[in-house]
Motif scaffolding. Structure first.
Motif, short mmCIF file in Angstrom:
data_model
loop_
_atom_site.label_atom_id
_atom_site.label_comp_id
_atom_site.label_asym_id
_atom_site.label_seq_id
_atom_site.Cartn_x
_atom_site.Cartn_y
_atom_site.Cartn_z
N GLU A 73 0.83 -1.20 0.00
CA GLU A 73 0.00 0.00 0.00
C GLU A 73 0.87 1.26 0.00
N PHE A 74 1.94 1.23 0.78
CA PHE A 74 2.84 2.38 0.83
C PHE A 74 3.50 2.58 -0.53
N GLN A 75 3.98 1.49 -1.13
CA GLN A 75 4.63 1.59 -2.44
C GLN A 75 3.66 2.10 -3.51
N LYS A 76 2.41 1.67 -3.42
CA LYS A 76 1.38 2.14 -4.35
C LYS A 76 1.20 3.65 -4.22
N LYS A 77 1.13 4.14 -2.98
CA LYS A 77 0.94 5.58 -2.77
C LYS A 77 2.14 6.37 -3.27
N GLU A 78 3.33 5.85 -3.06
CA GLU A 78 4.52 6.55 -3.54
C GLU A 78 4.58 6.56 -5.07
N ARG A 79 4.14 5.48 -5.73
CA ARG A 79 4.07 5.48 -7.20
C ARG A 79 3.06 6.51 -7.69
N GLN A 80 1.94 6.61 -7.00
CA GLN A 80 0.93 7.61 -7.36
C GLN A 80 1.48 9.02 -7.19
N THR A 81 2.26 9.22 -6.12
CA THR A 81 2.88 10.53 -5.90
C THR A 81 3.87 10.85 -7.02
N SER A 82 4.62 9.83 -7.44
CA SER A 82 5.56 10.02 -8.55
C SER A 82 4.83 10.42 -9.83
N GLU A 83 3.67 9.81 -10.08
CA GLU A 83 2.86 10.17 -11.25
C GLU A 83 2.35 11.60 -11.14
N GLU A 84 1.96 11.99 -9.92
CA GLU A 84 1.49 13.35 -9.69
C GLU A 84 2.62 14.36 -9.96
N LEU A 85 3.84 13.99 -9.57
CA LEU A 85 4.98 14.87 -9.78
C LEU A 85 5.24 15.09 -11.27
N LYS A 86 5.15 14.05 -12.05
CA LYS A 86 5.32 14.19 -13.50
C LYS A 86 4.23 15.08 -14.09
N ALA A 87 2.98 14.85 -13.67
CA ALA A 87 1.86 15.65 -14.17
C ALA A 87 2.02 17.12 -13.77
N TRP A 88 2.49 17.35 -12.54
CA TRP A 88 2.73 18.71 -12.03
C TRP A 88 3.73 19.45 -12.92
N TRP A 89 4.80 18.75 -13.31
CA TRP A 89 5.83 19.39 -14.14
C TRP A 89 5.30 19.64 -15.56
N ILE A 90 4.62 18.67 -16.13
CA ILE A 90 4.08 18.85 -17.48
C ILE A 90 3.09 20.01 -17.51
N ASN A 91 2.31 20.16 -16.45
CA ASN A 91 1.39 21.30 -16.37
C ASN A 91 2.15 22.63 -16.42
N LYS A 92 3.29 22.70 -15.75
CA LYS A 92 4.12 23.90 -15.79
C LYS A 92 4.60 24.18 -17.22
N MET A 93 4.99 23.14 -17.92
CA MET A 93 5.45 23.30 -19.30
C MET A 93 4.34 23.86 -20.19
N ILE A 94 3.12 23.38 -19.95
CA ILE A 94 1.99 23.77 -20.79
C ILE A 94 1.50 25.18 -20.47
N THR A 95 1.46 25.53 -19.19
CA THR A 95 0.80 26.77 -18.77
C THR A 95 1.73 27.97 -18.61
N SER A 96 3.03 27.77 -18.61
CA SER A 96 3.95 28.90 -18.44
C SER A 96 3.84 29.89 -19.60
N GLU A 97 3.73 31.16 -19.27
CA GLU A 97 3.66 32.19 -20.32
C GLU A 97 4.95 32.21 -21.13
#
Length: 464
Positions: A73-97
């Motif tokens: 369960e812990f490993q699953k949550k950490e993998r999900q956090t890793s996916e969130e981190l990737k999405a967070w960065w891609i969002n910055k790439m898309i939305t930065s002026e």
């Protein structure tokens, strides 16, 4: 291809800044890009991830004593956090002026590699990424000192195992081979002695620190100098070496403009970089403003990020699913935070194998038909479905001038999308959008979309 469109792609990830470059001029656009601030706050999805040494120790104890189900369960949550981190960065790439900071962060990310598969602590990976973002346009020497002393780097390159009497040379080697000088500009003895200076550099609270009981405090010779050097002094000595500027100028030219930059160009910009005391901003300004005036379109294969974000921008897709983008670029060999090895992504021809090209064409078909990047099974969680349902039909809209005839519309798309067209291309395009095309008919949008889909599947669209 229009020069402003070309450089919008090179200095970002899409064509959306082309009009700003045209209006402001490249020099002004660059200055605005350099002035961008960045958010230093910790994202909410990292709230429960270990951050301090104490929390990390608790995690290790948990893995020793926890049940199999608890560990899973812990490993699953950490993998999900890793996916969130990737999405967070891609969002910055898309939305930065002005996305150049994110483009440069991604460059440094592939230069100072530290993967989450090896590091395993998502917060340390986030810290590593933030160091790159903060110093994206700063000083190369300062950045090298700071990133080598990150918890992520000492873990990734095994410096936690580097102790007096039992040296580990990994960080010492990569500091010279991959981060600064490049092969042939140091000796094996420099690596061995450098490991002594790095002995004892291990985990700290916010950054790596020396642990006295593991340090090696005997004098050693490093590039001809004798002393009991530690990391900051070692980096200072490295940056006194004559070949220090060329590895990084070669990689910057390769990242932004040329898959195979000429040696004379590497040395020309490298000499200037050294003259500027390794300040990154003036180097980028000189490279971009001077290369802007040259006819260099088509000199580089688009990486997966450049490909997919340009496609989505052209189709005006709102609220894209960043997690699906992360999965797509992973399938293309560009897994954020998980390069294949310490050398990073190879780039160049590796971005356009037959399999990669086929995947790109399949994705172009999906998006042009309003379908998402993947069609996984729907989840039962109603809130998750409403947030970003991967199966939802996308609204796609292509911008084109309805006052133009078929040749003018074709030329407009060619100007935005292709570095080069020839007679054969033109003939193919005119078969799809014929001379009697009427832009005012009901099916005109669909006809232009078919043309667009055809264009983005040509080999020419894969180049920048």
């Amino acid at each position: 291809m229009n020069q402003n469109s070309l450089w919008s792609l090179r200095l970002g990830f899409s064509n959306k800044e082309a009009s700003i470059i045209a209006q402001k001029g490249l020099a002004s656009f660059l200055e605005n890009s350099f002035m961008t601030s960045f958010d230093s706050s910790i994202p909410s999805f990292l709230e429960n991830s270990p951050k301090t040494k104490e929390e990390y120790q608790k995690q290790r104890e948990f893995f020793k004593n926890g049940s199999i189900d608890e560990k899973k369960e812990f490993q699953k949550k950490e993998r999900q956090t890793s996916e969130e981190l990737k999405a967070w960065w891609i969002n910055k790439m898309i939305t930065s002026e002005f996305p150049l900071r994110e483009k440069m962060t991604c460059f440094w990310h592939n230069h100072y590699v530290a993967t989450d598969q090896k590091v395993k602590i998502n917060y340390w990976i986030f810290q590593h990424n933030q160091i790159l973002r903060k110093n994206a346009f700063g000083n190369f020497k300062t950045l090298t000192k700071e990133i080598v002393q990150s918890n992520a780097m000492v873990r990734y390159l095994d410096n936690i195992d580097n102790k007096k009497g039992k040296l580990n040379e990994n960080l010492s080697r990569e500091l010279l081979e991959l981060f600064t000088l490049g092969i042939g500009n140091y000796t094996e003895q420099d690596i061995k002695n450098g490991a002594k200076g790095l002995a004892g550099l291990g985990y700290g609270e916010e950054s790596a620190v020396y642990h006295p009981k593991f340090e090696d405090n005997e004098s050693f010779i490093y590039f001809g100098k004798k002393g009991n050097f530690k990391i900051d002094e070692m980096v200072d000595i490295i940056f006194e070496q004559p070949n220090i500027p060329y590895l990084i100028t070669q990689k910057i030219l390769k990242w932004f403009i040329y898959d195979n930059p000429k040696p004379e160009l590497v040395h020309y910009y490298g000499d200037y970089f050294k003259k500027m005391n390794f300040e990154i901003k003036p180097l980028l300004t000189k490279i971009f403003t001077e290369e802007f005036t040259k006819n260099t379109a088509g000199s580089k294969i688009k990486n997966p990020l450049e490909y997919i974000l340009q496609l989505m921008n052209e189709l005006n897709i709102e609220n894209p699913n960043e997690k699906l983008i992360a999965k797509f670029i992973k399938s293309q060999g560009m897994d954020l935070f998980n390069q294949p090895n310490v050398k990073g992504w190879d780039g160049g021809n590796s971005w356009l194998t037959s399999q990669v090209f086929l995947q790109r064409n399949n994705v172009a078909d999906l998006l042009c038909n309003g379908k998402n990047l993947a069609q996984p099974k729907p989840k039962n969680n109603e809130n998750a479905m409403m947030k970003q349902n991967p199966n939802r039909q996308l609204k796609v809209k292509l911008n084109w001038d309805k006052q133009q005839n078929n040749k003018q519309i074709i030329a407009e798309l060619e100007n935005r999308l292709l570095f080069h067209t020839d007679a054969a291309n033109q003939q193919d395009f005119e078969k799809l959008l014929k001379y009697d095309f009427d832009p005012k008919t009901e099916g005109s949008d669909n006809a232009v979309m078919r043309l667009f889909n055809f264009i983005v599947k040509t080999p020419e669209f894969q180049l920048i």
